[in-house]
Design a protein around this motif. Structure first.
Motif, PDB file in Angstrom:
ATOM      1  N   ALA A   1      12.717   4.125   3.850  1.00  0.00           N
ATOM      2  CA  ALA A   1      12.740   4.955   2.642  1.00  0.00           C
ATOM      3  C   ALA A   1      11.669   4.502   1.649  1.00  0.00           C
ATOM      4  CB  ALA A   1      14.122   4.904   1.999  1.00  0.00           C
ATOM      5  N   VAL A   2      11.541   3.199   1.466  1.00  0.00           N
ATOM      6  CA  VAL A   2      10.533   2.671   0.550  1.00  0.00           C
ATOM      7  C   VAL A   2       9.129   3.022   1.037  1.00  0.00           C
ATOM      8  CG1 VAL A   2       9.507   0.536  -0.361  1.00  0.00           C
ATOM      9  CG2 VAL A   2      11.987   0.822  -0.358  1.00  0.00           C
ATOM     10  N   SER A   3       8.900   2.886   2.327  1.00  0.00           N
ATOM     11  CA  SER A   3       7.556   3.179   2.853  1.00  0.00           C
ATOM     12  C   SER A   3       7.210   4.658   2.711  1.00  0.00           C
ATOM     13  CB  SER A   3       7.430   2.722   4.310  1.00  0.00           C
ATOM     14  OG  SER A   3       8.219   3.511   5.163  1.00  0.00           O
TER      15      SER A   3
ATOM     16  N   LEU B   1       3.164   8.319  -2.705  1.00  0.00           N
ATOM     17  CA  LEU B   1       2.534   7.994  -3.984  1.00  0.00           C
ATOM     18  C   LEU B   1       1.127   7.426  -3.828  1.00  0.00           C
ATOM     19  CD1 LEU B   1       5.556   6.374  -5.851  1.00  0.00           C
ATOM     20  CD2 LEU B   1       4.592   8.649  -6.204  1.00  0.00           C
ATOM     21  N   LEU B   2       0.929   6.575  -2.832  1.00  0.00           N
ATOM     22  CA  LEU B   2      -0.337   5.854  -2.703  1.00  0.00           C
ATOM     23  C   LEU B   2      -1.158   6.237  -1.478  1.00  0.00           C
ATOM     24  CD1 LEU B   2       0.881   2.271  -3.686  1.00  0.00           C
ATOM     25  CD2 LEU B   2      -0.126   4.029  -5.165  1.00  0.00           C
ATOM     26  N   GLY B   3      -0.609   7.061  -0.613  1.00  0.00           N
ATOM     27  CA  GLY B   3      -1.333   7.450   0.581  1.00  0.00           C
ATOM     28  C   GLY B   3      -0.929   6.637   1.795  1.00  0.00           C
ATOM     29  N   TRP B   4      -1.550   6.980   2.918  1.00  0.00           N
ATOM     30  CA  TRP B   4      -1.146   6.368   4.188  1.00  0.00           C
ATOM     31  C   TRP B   4      -1.446   4.880   4.247  1.00  0.00           C
ATOM     32  CZ3 TRP B   4      -4.875   4.159   7.185  1.00  0.00           C
ATOM     33  CH2 TRP B   4      -6.201   4.557   6.972  1.00  0.00           C
ATOM     34  N   GLN B   5      -2.502   4.418   3.565  1.00  0.00           N
ATOM     35  CA  GLN B   5      -2.828   2.992   3.597  1.00  0.00           C
ATOM     36  C   GLN B   5      -1.695   2.169   2.972  1.00  0.00           C
ATOM     37  OE1 GLN B   5      -4.757   5.363   2.160  1.00  0.00           O
ATOM     38  NE2 GLN B   5      -6.893   5.145   2.797  1.00  0.00           N
ATOM     39  N   GLY B   6      -1.215   2.638   1.837  1.00  0.00           N
ATOM     40  CA  GLY B   6      -0.095   1.940   1.184  1.00  0.00           C
ATOM     41  C   GLY B   6       1.174   2.021   2.013  1.00  0.00           C
ATOM     42  N   GLY B   7       1.437   3.197   2.573  1.00  0.00           N
ATOM     43  CA  GLY B   7       2.646   3.367   3.385  1.00  0.00           C
ATOM     44  C   GLY B   7       2.649   2.476   4.609  1.00  0.00           C
ATOM     45  N   LEU B   8       1.527   2.435   5.323  1.00  0.00           N
ATOM     46  CA  LEU B   8       1.448   1.576   6.509  1.00  0.00           C
ATOM     47  C   LEU B   8       1.528   0.099   6.132  1.00  0.00           C
ATOM     48  CD1 LEU B   8      -1.245   3.400   8.683  1.00  0.00           C
ATOM     49  CD2 LEU B   8       1.234   3.335   9.033  1.00  0.00           C
ATOM     50  N   SER B   9       0.942  -0.264   5.001  1.00  0.00           N
ATOM     51  CA  SER B   9       1.021  -1.661   4.544  1.00  0.00           C
ATOM     52  C   SER B   9       2.461  -2.053   4.252  1.00  0.00           C
ATOM     53  CB  SER B   9       0.160  -1.861   3.291  1.00  0.00           C
ATOM     54  OG  SER B   9      -1.182  -1.614   3.569  1.00  0.00           O
ATOM     55  N   VAL B  10       3.196  -1.160   3.600  1.00  0.00           N
ATOM     56  CA  VAL B  10       4.602  -1.441   3.289  1.00  0.00           C
ATOM     57  C   VAL B  10       5.415  -1.554   4.574  1.00  0.00           C
ATOM     58  CG1 VAL B  10       6.699  -0.470   2.250  1.00  0.00           C
ATOM     59  CG2 VAL B  10       4.562  -0.519   0.964  1.00  0.00           C
TER      60      VAL B  10
END
Length: 152
Positions: free
Chosen positions: A106-108, A114-123
């Protein structure tokens, strides 16, 4: 009556043995799982960007790597116990793992939006790494010790 109690205790101890005697995973196992979940999330992204071969290839490599790990782990431990027959202490730790993975998903998704795929994959990578490490190094060993204490 005492013999029956002892026999039931022995049966319970034998049923718990595959969980209690599970070998400790290698230090890199949390990295493997974090990489696996990140690759599984990145595959569809690559496919949607017109890089289907790269996306499918990434997911195939991730699945093969995790599959090879589990085959080797099962050969090493000699068993692959089912959570249905796990002692309650182990089931509680596993429930925490599943809830934590659900929460991290859920957080990812929120971070991805909010931040795009780079942020999502990092999370995905960081949270999966932390959750798997906590389960493998803290929660599961603590649950095993609780089972051992109860069945001593």
């Amino acid at each position: 009556m005492e013999n029956t109690h002892d026999a039931l205790h022995d049966v319970e101890r034998a049923a718990a043995a595959p969980f209690v005697n599970e070998p400790v995973s290698q230090w890199w196992y949390p990295l493997l799982m974090a990489s696996f979940f990140t690759a599984m999330a990145a595959g569809p992204l690559l496919i949607s960007q017109g890089r289907g071969a790269a996306g499918m290839g990434l997911q195939a490599v991730a699945i093969i790597a995790v599959g090879a790990f589990y085959v080797a782990h099962r050969a090493k431990s000699g068993t692959s116990p089912r959570m249905r027959s796990a002692p309650d202490e182990i089931k509680r730790a596993y429930r925490w793992l599943c809830l934590a993975f659900g929460g991290s998903m859920a957080v990812s998704v929120v971070v991805w939006m909010l931040l795009g795929w780079q942020g999502g994959l990092s999370v995905i990578f960081v949270m999966t790494l932390a959750i798997t490490w906590a389960y493998e190094r803290i929660l599961y060993p603590r649950a095993v010790q609780q089972v051992r204490d109860r069945l001593a």
